[in-house]
Motif scaffolding. Sequence first.
Motif, PDB file in Angstrom:
ATOM      1  N   ALA A 206       1.041  -1.153  -0.051  1.00 51.09           N
ATOM      2  CA  ALA A 206       0.024  -0.054  -0.075  1.00 51.09           C
ATOM      3  C   ALA A 206       0.772   1.367  -0.023  1.00 51.09           C
ATOM      4  O   ALA A 206       1.653   1.188   0.856  1.00 51.09           O
ATOM      5  N   ASN A 207       0.972   1.973  -1.119  1.00 50.95           N
ATOM      6  CA  ASN A 207       1.542   3.184  -1.143  1.00 50.95           C
ATOM      7  C   ASN A 207       0.915   4.524  -0.339  1.00 50.95           C
ATOM      8  O   ASN A 207      -0.214   4.795  -0.702  1.00 50.95           O
ATOM      9  N   LEU A 208       1.440   4.829   0.676  1.00 55.44           N
ATOM     10  CA  LEU A 208       1.197   5.982   1.273  1.00 55.44           C
ATOM     11  C   LEU A 208       1.596   7.336   0.837  1.00 55.44           C
ATOM     12  O   LEU A 208       2.685   7.641   0.603  1.00 55.44           O
ATOM     13  N   ASP A 209       0.577   8.191   0.507  1.00 55.55           N
ATOM     14  CA  ASP A 209       0.708   9.605  -0.049  1.00 55.55           C
ATOM     15  C   ASP A 209       0.357  10.707   0.788  1.00 55.55           C
ATOM     16  O   ASP A 209      -0.570  10.195   1.966  1.00 55.55           O
ATOM     17  N   ALA A 210       0.594  11.817   0.683  1.00 51.64           N
ATOM     18  CA  ALA A 210      -0.088  13.062   1.547  1.00 51.64           C
ATOM     19  C   ALA A 210       0.373  12.762   2.986  1.00 51.64           C
ATOM     20  O   ALA A 210      -0.578  13.102   3.763  1.00 51.64           O
ATOM     21  N   ILE A 211       1.482  12.396   3.155  1.00 47.53           N
ATOM     22  CA  ILE A 211       2.098  12.268   4.666  1.00 47.53           C
ATOM     23  C   ILE A 211       2.239  13.715   5.061  1.00 47.53           C
ATOM     24  O   ILE A 211       2.894  14.389   4.788  1.00 47.53           O
ATOM     25  N   SER A 212       1.464  13.954   6.444  1.00 48.18           N
ATOM     26  CA  SER A 212       1.618  15.605   6.713  1.00 48.18           C
ATOM     27  C   SER A 212       2.762  15.503   8.052  1.00 48.18           C
ATOM     28  O   SER A 212       2.940  16.480   8.401  1.00 48.18           O
ATOM     29  N   VAL A 213       3.371  14.359   8.538  1.00 52.36           N
ATOM     30  CA  VAL A 213       4.290  14.218   9.560  1.00 52.36           C
ATOM     31  C   VAL A 213       5.560  14.273   8.793  1.00 52.36           C
ATOM     32  O   VAL A 213       5.751  13.775   7.813  1.00 52.36           O
ATOM     33  N   LEU A 214       6.776  14.177   9.653  1.00 44.50           N
ATOM     34  CA  LEU A 214       7.897  14.141   9.065  1.00 44.50           C
ATOM     35  C   LEU A 214       8.181  12.463   9.021  1.00 44.50           C
ATOM     36  O   LEU A 214       8.052  11.619   9.477  1.00 44.50           O
TER      37      LEU A 214
END
Length: 328
Positions: A206-214
Amino acid sequence: MFFDKPVTKDAKGGAIAIGNFDGVHCGHRRLLIQLKSLAKRTDGPVVVVTFDPPPLRILRPELSPKPLTTHESKCRLLREAGADFVVALRTSHELLQLSAEDFFDQVIVGALGAKGIIEGPNFRFGRDRRGDVDYLHQRCRTLGIEFELAAVEMDSGDWISSTRIRKEIELGAIQAANRLLLQPYRIHGVVGTGARRGRTLGFPTANLDAISVLVPAHGVYAARVSNVEGIEASIAKSAMHQPVALHIGPNPTFGEDAKKVEAHILDFSADLYGASMELELLSEIRGVQKFPSIEALRAQLSKDIQTTREICLAHKSHPVQSLRKELP
């Protein structure tokens, strides 16, 4: 006024601490223990005042680092660590233009009716950061508000701070960072589409996009699913707490330079596309490397999965204990 929602009557007249509280670490827990003691003496609630967003994001956005926690997670962790109320100042140019005197009068006294305050020695507030702890102490003494300097929490001879934890995460030293946090470090993102190469290799991701943290340094990490939303409830439930072999960075074996965050959820095959997913990182495993063949890559991925299983099993037996330490 300057808060994201009105301060309730129950949240007024308490012992307060003001700050960013990014990451909510063991140093913050120490401050909350001290704040709870002050609240008992002054017969009021424990109130933590934070900023949303951090002031630097408004003043110098190019210098503002990626946060260690989302605002929602930060508020939850502060409450779990002992705060009766967490109130957020809505950071705006109007708020940041208040003089130290006006900030004290309008926010600390006027809106919060504080009976006690605890702050660290480097605390600054008001326009151009002209208010410091000496000024704060002087104003508190004049009005009969109790003031204390926050005790410093040390680890290996250094202060525990959000800056220190950020550096560890940037190096990929997840175990070192987790030792200083109140829960394993977490990243949040939305599951998007990738090249689907992992599926052909036998290791779908599962590819995670739009990560808001470091995002940690390039490497492979042992992680675990800590939350899934925005998808069918039964699928979300089956993904919860599953071990994850997490790859962060490019795929040099296939000549790709783009940085990706790819989560292989063990013993799970459902499609999570479009879901909002949170992972808690437990340990670093290895760096990103180029393999001489697809077979060599498959063999290493199998080893990574076994290592992930072992780390997750060990963590289940010996979880992070910081939040479980009893508050006085």
